[in-house]
Scaffold this motif. Structure first.
Motif, PDB file in Angstrom:
ATOM      1  N   MET A 264      38.147  54.377  44.756  1.00  0.00           N
ATOM      2  CA  MET A 264      38.981  54.052  43.500  1.00  0.00           C
ATOM      3  C   MET A 264      39.375  52.596  43.256  1.00  0.00           C
ATOM      4  SD  MET A 264      41.103  57.586  42.655  1.00  0.00           S
ATOM      5  CE  MET A 264      41.554  58.023  44.609  1.00  0.00           C
ATOM      6  N   VAL A 265      39.824  52.037  44.428  1.00  0.00           N
ATOM      7  CA  VAL A 265      40.031  50.672  44.452  1.00  0.00           C
ATOM      8  C   VAL A 265      38.948  49.713  44.094  1.00  0.00           C
ATOM      9  CG1 VAL A 265      41.238  48.746  45.500  1.00  0.00           C
ATOM     10  CG2 VAL A 265      42.226  50.898  45.828  1.00  0.00           C
ATOM     11  N   ASP A 266      37.837  50.149  44.902  1.00  0.00           N
ATOM     12  CA  ASP A 266      36.637  49.348  44.300  1.00  0.00           C
ATOM     13  C   ASP A 266      36.174  49.461  42.935  1.00  0.00           C
ATOM     14  OD1 ASP A 266      36.402  48.390  46.933  1.00  0.00           O
ATOM     15  OD2 ASP A 266      35.013  49.919  47.639  1.00  0.00           O
ATOM     16  N   LEU A 267      36.376  50.706  42.365  1.00  0.00           N
ATOM     17  CA  LEU A 267      36.065  51.082  41.116  1.00  0.00           C
ATOM     18  C   LEU A 267      37.102  50.054  39.961  1.00  0.00           C
ATOM     19  CD1 LEU A 267      34.366  52.601  38.858  1.00  0.00           C
ATOM     20  CD2 LEU A 267      36.270  54.268  39.044  1.00  0.00           C
ATOM     21  N   ILE A 268      38.129  49.931  40.344  1.00  0.00           N
ATOM     22  CA  ILE A 268      38.887  49.044  39.578  1.00  0.00           C
ATOM     23  C   ILE A 268      38.794  47.456  39.799  1.00  0.00           C
ATOM     24  CG2 ILE A 268      41.084  48.181  39.618  1.00  0.00           C
ATOM     25  CD1 ILE A 268      42.242  51.134  40.140  1.00  0.00           C
ATOM     26  N   SER A 269      38.142  47.134  40.851  1.00  0.00           N
ATOM     27  CA  SER A 269      38.225  45.715  41.238  1.00  0.00           C
ATOM     28  C   SER A 269      36.737  45.009  40.770  1.00  0.00           C
ATOM     29  CB  SER A 269      38.444  45.482  42.841  1.00  0.00           C
ATOM     30  OG  SER A 269      39.663  46.124  42.908  1.00  0.00           O
TER      31      SER A 269
END
Length: 282
Positions: A264-269
């Motif tokens: 999820m953090v990768d998706l945001i970043s």
């Protein structure tokens, strides 16, 4: 040094259907600001998780190595307000982790990056004093004051979003911050596993709260690819965290939670889209 992990909540929520809002779960009471701080800020009716309280709740997970935290203070990966808001939450979470690790030199880059994000959200002029204060306090190595200043930064963004009637965006800032905190928490517990530490991460009341906020976003926002992806992945994480009472948590579970948080953090970043042509990036 004890880690403090941010469940960053910089938000109120723009109106979804009123009936849905009435049924949405509230913020866990142990994550609300103390009354004296709410009075100081002049916002006694806050209903969002407190950064300071999250640090207190998760401070005993174990020491966090700075290199493991993967701090980044970068420009927004997207020009779309949805992407900017989510990434701002991740960014400020990194700021709290830097303070906890006593990496005071990060504050200059943090202040600049926060301003870059805030300007795209239309709140830049309100955050300039906070950016200056962060730098000054970092020079003096005043850890507690830095944490308080970051909380004030949170609350001023929150109030400005409410004034602009754009508080859906605020909820996304909050979600981005919590996901970054959860990611760092899983890394910490995974490196020094204890069942008690894992239990502090398995907060289905918190994931339930954020799932409700996503469900109550404006329909135009729910259609965004990143929001749809986060909704699906957060629901999956909710299932993973829901362990029957009395069943011991394992390192393998924490590793799986961390993998989901990383996703999820990768998706945001990752670099995202520009604002829809001819329309404001609401």
């Amino acid at each position: 040094m004890r880690t403090g992990l941010l469940l960053l909540s910089l938000a109120l929520g723009l109106a979804g259907p009123a009936a849905s809002q009435d049924k949405a779960p509230g913020v866990p009471e142990d994550l609300l600001d103390d009354e004296h701080f709410r009075e100081e800020m002049g916002i006694n009716d806050l209903t969002t998780p407190s950064i300071r309280k999250i640090f207190e709740q998760l401070a005993d997970l174990g020491p966090i190595r700075y290199d493991d935290a993967q701090m980044q203070f970068t420009s927004p990966p997207s020009e779309d307000r949805v992407g900017v808001a989510l990434h701002l939450g991740v960014l400020i979470a990194n700021g709290f982790l830097s303070v906890q690790c006593e990496r005071f030199g990060d504050m200059e880059a943090l202040g600049k990056a926060v301003l870059d994000h805030a300007q795209l959200l239309g709140t830049g002029k309100y955050l300039r004093p906070h950016s200056k204060a962060l730098l000054e306090l970092a020079t003096l190595h005043k850890t507690d004051e830095l944490k308080s200043e970051l909380v004030r930064t949170q609350r001023d963004i929150e109030r400005e979003m409410a004034d602009l009637r754009d508080v859906d965006i605020g909820h996304l800032v909050s979600l981005g911050g919590w996901l970054r905190a959860f990611q760092a928490g899983c890394a910490t517990v995974g490196g020094n596993f204890t069942p008690a530490g894992a239990a502090k991460l398995a907060r289905t009341d918190i994931t339930g709260y954020y799932l409700a906020q996503l469900e109550n976003l404006h329909p135009n926002l729910r259609k965004r690819e990143v929001v749809a992806g986060l909704s699906k992945d957060l629901a999956k994480l909710q299932e993973m965290l829901d362990t029957p009472a009395g069943v011991a948590l394992t390192p393998e579970q924490v590793a799986a939670w961390g993998k989901q948080g990383n996703k999820m953090v990768d998706l945001i970043s990752k670099p995202g889209s520009k604002a829809p042509p001819g329309k404001p990036a609401k």
